[in-house]
Design an enzyme around this catalytic site. Structure first.
Site, PDB file in Angstrom:
ATOM      1  N   SER A  46       5.867  -1.795  -2.267  1.00  0.00           N
ATOM      2  CA  SER A  46       5.866  -2.743  -3.402  1.00  0.00           C
ATOM      3  C   SER A  46       4.838  -2.309  -4.441  1.00  0.00           C
ATOM      4  CB  SER A  46       5.607  -4.175  -2.919  1.00  0.00           C
ATOM      5  OG  SER A  46       4.534  -4.276  -2.023  1.00  0.00           O
ATOM      6  N   GLY A  82       0.834  -1.196   0.000  1.00  0.00           N
ATOM      7  CA  GLY A  82       0.000   0.000   0.000  1.00  0.00           C
ATOM      8  C   GLY A  82       0.868   1.244   0.000  1.00  0.00           C
ATOM      9  N   LEU A  83       0.222   2.376  -0.103  1.00  0.00           N
ATOM     10  CA  LEU A  83       0.945   3.644  -0.147  1.00  0.00           C
ATOM     11  C   LEU A  83       1.675   3.933   1.156  1.00  0.00           C
ATOM     12  CD1 LEU A  83      -1.862   5.799  -1.818  1.00  0.00           C
ATOM     13  CD2 LEU A  83       0.265   5.044  -2.925  1.00  0.00           C
ATOM     14  N   SER A  84       2.663   4.801   1.082  1.00  0.00           N
ATOM     15  CA  SER A  84       3.318   5.282   2.290  1.00  0.00           C
ATOM     16  C   SER A  84       2.286   5.970   3.175  1.00  0.00           C
ATOM     17  CB  SER A  84       4.437   6.272   1.919  1.00  0.00           C
ATOM     18  OG  SER A  84       5.039   6.807   3.079  1.00  0.00           O
ATOM     19  N   GLY A  85       2.268   5.620   4.440  1.00  0.00           N
ATOM     20  CA  GLY A  85       1.300   6.210   5.364  1.00  0.00           C
ATOM     21  C   GLY A  85      -0.028   5.486   5.415  1.00  0.00           C
ATOM     22  N   ALA A  86      -0.163   4.397   4.663  1.00  0.00           N
ATOM     23  CA  ALA A  86      -1.429   3.659   4.642  1.00  0.00           C
ATOM     24  C   ALA A  86      -1.675   2.899   5.940  1.00  0.00           C
ATOM     25  CB  ALA A  86      -1.450   2.691   3.458  1.00  0.00           C
ATOM     26  N   GLY A  87      -0.605   2.569   6.644  1.00  0.00           N
ATOM     27  CA  GLY A  87      -0.740   1.826   7.892  1.00  0.00           C
ATOM     28  C   GLY A  87      -0.130   0.434   7.841  1.00  0.00           C
ATOM     29  N   LYS A  88       0.691   0.146   6.845  1.00  0.00           N
ATOM     30  CA  LYS A  88       1.273  -1.186   6.671  1.00  0.00           C
ATOM     31  C   LYS A  88       2.118  -1.612   7.871  1.00  0.00           C
ATOM     32  CE  LYS A  88       3.503  -0.028   2.999  1.00  0.00           C
ATOM     33  NZ  LYS A  88       3.100   1.414   3.060  1.00  0.00           N
ATOM     34  N   SER A  89       3.038  -0.755   8.277  1.00  0.00           N
ATOM     35  CA  SER A  89       3.948  -1.114   9.367  1.00  0.00           C
ATOM     36  C   SER A  89       3.200  -1.295  10.678  1.00  0.00           C
ATOM     37  CB  SER A  89       5.041  -0.044   9.522  1.00  0.00           C
ATOM     38  OG  SER A  89       5.893  -0.025   8.397  1.00  0.00           O
TER      39      SER A  89
END
Length: 232
Positions: A147, A73-80
């Site tokens: 990615s 997902g986009l940067s800041g989407a909440g992946k981490s």
């Protein structure tokens, strides 16, 4: 030649250690080498070394099979945040896990790569290979990477058998991600200080058939984690 001195062998079941067969080498046969050495191609000198301990045997010890949970997902989407919360929950339940985070990988394994399209592709290729190794060890590996390209994610997926690669699309809208901007990257990209930034001047190719799609703007973290755990 025909001689008992050429040797003998027994066949043992790996799981039970019971002897299931025996034999003797009767004759040595002349044969061609399994590959041809070629000085101009180093791959010609590389042969896969098959381990006697299989992924199934490792999974038997751990009590569960290895898998890859791939957050994209986009940067800041909440992946981490999701990846970390998922690992905490799986660890609490007694699962063996490993978290691979984009920023952390860039400080070690992929510190030699820049942010060009080619380097991003190589970054994801390396992560996919490492994730596969962890999964073969019976570990549930969790990755958190933008990615952005479908083809790169497809290459990672192809390393795994059906059901062992779970793609989680963190489908948080760009406006929300940019509003959060936890690392100040969107602001730099808008000011022209950061080139080839995904979502601004570099594309993000949305997954076509992810196993799970979530939105951290409208769904709470606990519900998302519960949903992913059920699939695992």
């Amino acid at each position: 030649r025909v001689s008992p001195g050429t040797g003998s062998f027994i066949v043992i079941d790996r799981m039970t250690n019971v002897t299931v067969g025996a034999g003797m080498v009767h004759r040595m046969l002349e044969s061609e080498p399994p590959y041809e050495y070629r000085t101009h191609d180093s791959k010609a000198e590389v042969v896969w070394n098959r381990s006697s301990v299989t992924p199934e045997m490792r999974a038997h010890i751990k009590g569960h099979a290895g898998k890859c949970i791939w957050f994209t997902g986009l940067s800041g989407a909440g992946k981490s945040s999701l990846a970390n919360a998922l690992e905490i929950e799986l660890n609490r339940r007694g699962y063996h896990t490993m978290l691979l985070d984009g920023d952390n990988i860039r400080q070690g394994l992929c510190k030699d790569l820049a942010m060009s399209e080619a380097d991003r592709t190589e970054n994801i290729r390396r992560v996919g290979e490492v994730a596969k190794l962890f999964a073969d060890a019976g570990i549930i590996v969790i990755t958190a990477f933008i990615s952005p390209f479908r083809s790169d994610r497809a290459v990672a997926r192809e390393l795994f058998t059906d059901g062992d690669f779970i793609e989680v699309h963190v489908d948080t809208p760009l406006a929300i991600c940019e509003q959060r901007d936890p690392k100040g990257l969107y602001e730099k990209a808008r000011q022209g200080k950061l080139k080839d930034f995904t979502g601004i001047d570099s594309p993000y190719e949305v997954p076509e058939n992810p196993e799970i799609a979530v939105n951290t703007d409208v769904q709470n973290l606990e519900d998302i984690i519960t949903r992913i755990v059920r699939m695992i």
